[in-house]
Design a protein around this motif. Structure first.
Motif, PDB file in Angstrom:
ATOM      1  N   THR A  49      28.216 -19.968  14.105  1.00  0.00           N
ATOM      2  CA  THR A  49      28.219 -21.194  13.311  1.00  0.00           C
ATOM      3  C   THR A  49      27.840 -22.382  14.184  1.00  0.00           C
ATOM      4  OG1 THR A  49      30.009 -20.242  11.992  1.00  0.00           O
ATOM      5  CG2 THR A  49      29.602 -22.589  11.736  1.00  0.00           C
ATOM      6  N   GLY A  50      28.266 -22.340  15.439  1.00  0.00           N
ATOM      7  CA  GLY A  50      27.944 -23.394  16.388  1.00  0.00           C
ATOM      8  C   GLY A  50      27.849 -22.826  17.782  1.00  0.00           C
ATOM      9  N   GLY A  51      27.214 -23.573  18.678  1.00  0.00           N
ATOM     10  CA  GLY A  51      27.044 -23.095  20.041  1.00  0.00           C
ATOM     11  C   GLY A  51      25.814 -22.211  20.176  1.00  0.00           C
ATOM     12  N   THR A  52      25.678 -21.604  21.351  1.00  0.00           N
ATOM     13  CA  THR A  52      24.469 -20.851  21.679  1.00  0.00           C
ATOM     14  C   THR A  52      24.819 -19.460  22.197  1.00  0.00           C
ATOM     15  OG1 THR A  52      23.351 -22.908  22.303  1.00  0.00           O
ATOM     16  CG2 THR A  52      22.349 -20.856  23.061  1.00  0.00           C
ATOM     17  N   VAL A  53      24.109 -18.450  21.685  1.00  0.00           N
ATOM     18  CA  VAL A  53      24.190 -17.078  22.189  1.00  0.00           C
ATOM     19  C   VAL A  53      22.824 -16.726  22.763  1.00  0.00           C
ATOM     20  CG1 VAL A  53      24.575 -14.655  21.621  1.00  0.00           C
ATOM     21  CG2 VAL A  53      25.924 -16.419  20.470  1.00  0.00           C
ATOM     22  N   ARG A  54      22.814 -16.299  24.010  1.00  0.00           N
ATOM     23  CA  ARG A  54      21.574 -15.858  24.640  1.00  0.00           C
ATOM     24  C   ARG A  54      21.721 -14.412  25.085  1.00  0.00           C
ATOM     25  NH1 ARG A  54      22.494 -20.900  27.036  1.00  0.00           N
ATOM     26  NH2 ARG A  54      21.051 -22.541  26.335  1.00  0.00           N
ATOM     27  N   ILE A  55      20.702 -13.615  24.815  1.00  0.00           N
ATOM     28  CA  ILE A  55      20.632 -12.234  25.263  1.00  0.00           C
ATOM     29  C   ILE A  55      19.416 -12.105  26.176  1.00  0.00           C
ATOM     30  CG2 ILE A  55      20.494  -9.810  24.590  1.00  0.00           C
ATOM     31  CD1 ILE A  55      23.032 -11.222  23.602  1.00  0.00           C
ATOM     32  N   LEU A  56      19.654 -11.742  27.424  1.00  0.00           N
ATOM     33  CA  LEU A  56      18.583 -11.653  28.427  1.00  0.00           C
ATOM     34  C   LEU A  56      17.731 -12.924  28.435  1.00  0.00           C
ATOM     35  CD1 LEU A  56      17.568  -7.912  27.989  1.00  0.00           C
ATOM     36  CD2 LEU A  56      18.839  -8.905  29.876  1.00  0.00           C
ATOM     37  N   GLY A  57      18.419 -14.069  28.319  1.00  0.00           N
ATOM     38  CA  GLY A  57      17.762 -15.364  28.381  1.00  0.00           C
ATOM     39  C   GLY A  57      17.181 -15.869  27.079  1.00  0.00           C
ATOM     40  N   HIS A  58      17.214 -15.069  26.015  1.00  0.00           N
ATOM     41  CA  HIS A  58      16.627 -15.452  24.733  1.00  0.00           C
ATOM     42  C   HIS A  58      17.706 -16.014  23.801  1.00  0.00           C
ATOM     43  CE1 HIS A  58      12.653 -13.504  25.413  1.00  0.00           C
ATOM     44  NE2 HIS A  58      13.372 -12.744  26.225  1.00  0.00           N
ATOM     45  N   ASP A  59      17.492 -17.217  23.312  1.00  0.00           N
ATOM     46  CA  ASP A  59      18.404 -17.853  22.374  1.00  0.00           C
ATOM     47  C   ASP A  59      18.295 -17.139  21.030  1.00  0.00           C
ATOM     48  OD1 ASP A  59      19.803 -19.517  20.629  1.00  0.00           O
ATOM     49  OD2 ASP A  59      19.056 -21.360  21.538  1.00  0.00           O
ATOM     50  N   VAL A  60      19.403 -16.588  20.562  1.00  0.00           N
ATOM     51  CA  VAL A  60      19.414 -15.835  19.299  1.00  0.00           C
ATOM     52  C   VAL A  60      18.945 -16.704  18.138  1.00  0.00           C
ATOM     53  CG1 VAL A  60      20.986 -14.754  17.632  1.00  0.00           C
ATOM     54  CG2 VAL A  60      21.138 -14.160  20.055  1.00  0.00           C
ATOM     55  N   ALA A  61      19.236 -18.008  18.202  1.00  0.00           N
ATOM     56  CA  ALA A  61      18.854 -18.907  17.108  1.00  0.00           C
ATOM     57  C   ALA A  61      17.342 -19.013  16.951  1.00  0.00           C
ATOM     58  CB  ALA A  61      19.454 -20.292  17.339  1.00  0.00           C
ATOM     59  N   ASP A  62      16.590 -18.698  18.001  1.00  0.00           N
ATOM     60  CA  ASP A  62      15.126 -18.802  17.953  1.00  0.00           C
ATOM     61  C   ASP A  62      14.458 -17.532  17.436  1.00  0.00           C
ATOM     62  OD1 ASP A  62      15.314 -21.345  19.027  1.00  0.00           O
ATOM     63  OD2 ASP A  62      15.047 -20.650  21.096  1.00  0.00           O
ATOM     64  N   LEU A  63      15.246 -16.498  17.164  1.00  0.00           N
ATOM     65  CA  LEU A  63      14.676 -15.204  16.789  1.00  0.00           C
ATOM     66  C   LEU A  63      14.857 -14.951  15.298  1.00  0.00           C
ATOM     67  CD1 LEU A  63      16.085 -13.089  19.775  1.00  0.00           C
ATOM     68  CD2 LEU A  63      13.908 -14.313  19.642  1.00  0.00           C
TER      69      LEU A  63
END
Length: 233
Positions: free
Chosen positions: A62-76
């Motif tokens: 809902t808020g904040g940032t999750v990155r997997i191997l440097g990739h922001d989940v919100a951008d995918l």
């Protein structure tokens, strides 16, 4: 001084809320680096399963940032997230989710179904994964012919067959007797020793203490992190 490697999983002030004002996770920040063996521990309803879903890209914050191997989940987009899960993340669950009419090797080969790999190669890699978890002699056995511990090892082999960078295990010993559970913990340690980054979700503090790093979560907030405490010494 050599810089530490960047995290494979990064949660930065992550919040997850649901309709009705239910807040499952609040302002959670966590960094898991390559090759770490981590236990996230907390009672039922603490938010640990929500955290696993976010780390596994099965849900969005809902808020904040999750990155997997440097990739922001919100951008995918959804297709890209599916590719992240297929290629970078292996999942192990308390319930084994094996297909009853398929053999062990066929169940594991299914973990490569969406990779565009020929069936004979899928089966060969599945057999190698089962060998890796000590089940090379059980390739043609169906789930009902295996013990609980063996079924969980099949599930772990399925998680590993695509050679993911990350394995997320949700209560992997929860459906097992104590001896089988100890075997699974030993196996996770062996896989970690071979370079796999492993994060385990558990409600059991005794199981959590069997892993190198313990992150305690309660009421949706991270209350303690053994790596932070070691760094403060």
């Amino acid at each position: 001084m050599t810089e530490p490697p960047p995290p494979v999983i990064e949660l930065d002030r992550v919040t997850k809320s649901y309709p009705g004002g239910v807040r499952a996770l609040h302002d959670a920040s966590l960094r898991i680096r390559p090759d770490e063996l981590t236990a996230i521990v907390g009672p039922s309803g603490s938010g640990k399963s929500t955290m696993l879903q976010l780390m596994g890209t099965l849900d969005r914050p809902t808020g904040g940032t999750v990155r997997i191997l440097g990739h922001d989940v919100a951008d995918l987009d959804d297709g890209q997230l599916s590719a992240v899960r297929a290629n970078w993340i292996g999942f192990v669950f308390q319930q084994f989710y094996l297909t009853a009419h398929l053999t062990a090797v066929q169940n594991v080969a299914n973990g490569l179904f969406y990779h565009g790999i020929a069936r004979r190669i899928r089966l060969r890699r599945a057999a190698a994964a089962l060998e890796r978890v000590g089940l090379g002699h059980r390739l043609d056995h169906r789930p009902q012919e295996l013990s609980g511990g063996e079924r969980q090892r099949v599930a772990i082999a399925r998680a590993l067959v695509a050679r993911p960078a990350i394995v997320l295990a949700d209560e992997p010993t929860g459906a097992l007797d104590s001896r089988s559970g100890e075997t699974i913990i030993e196996l996770l340690h062996e896989l970690h020793g071979e370079g796999t980054t492993i994060t385990v979700i558990t409600h059991d503090n005794g199981i959590a203490r069997a892993f190198d790093r313990q992150v305690e979560i309660l009421d949706g907030e991270i209350r303690s992190d053994s790596s932070a405490m070691m760094g403060a010494r």
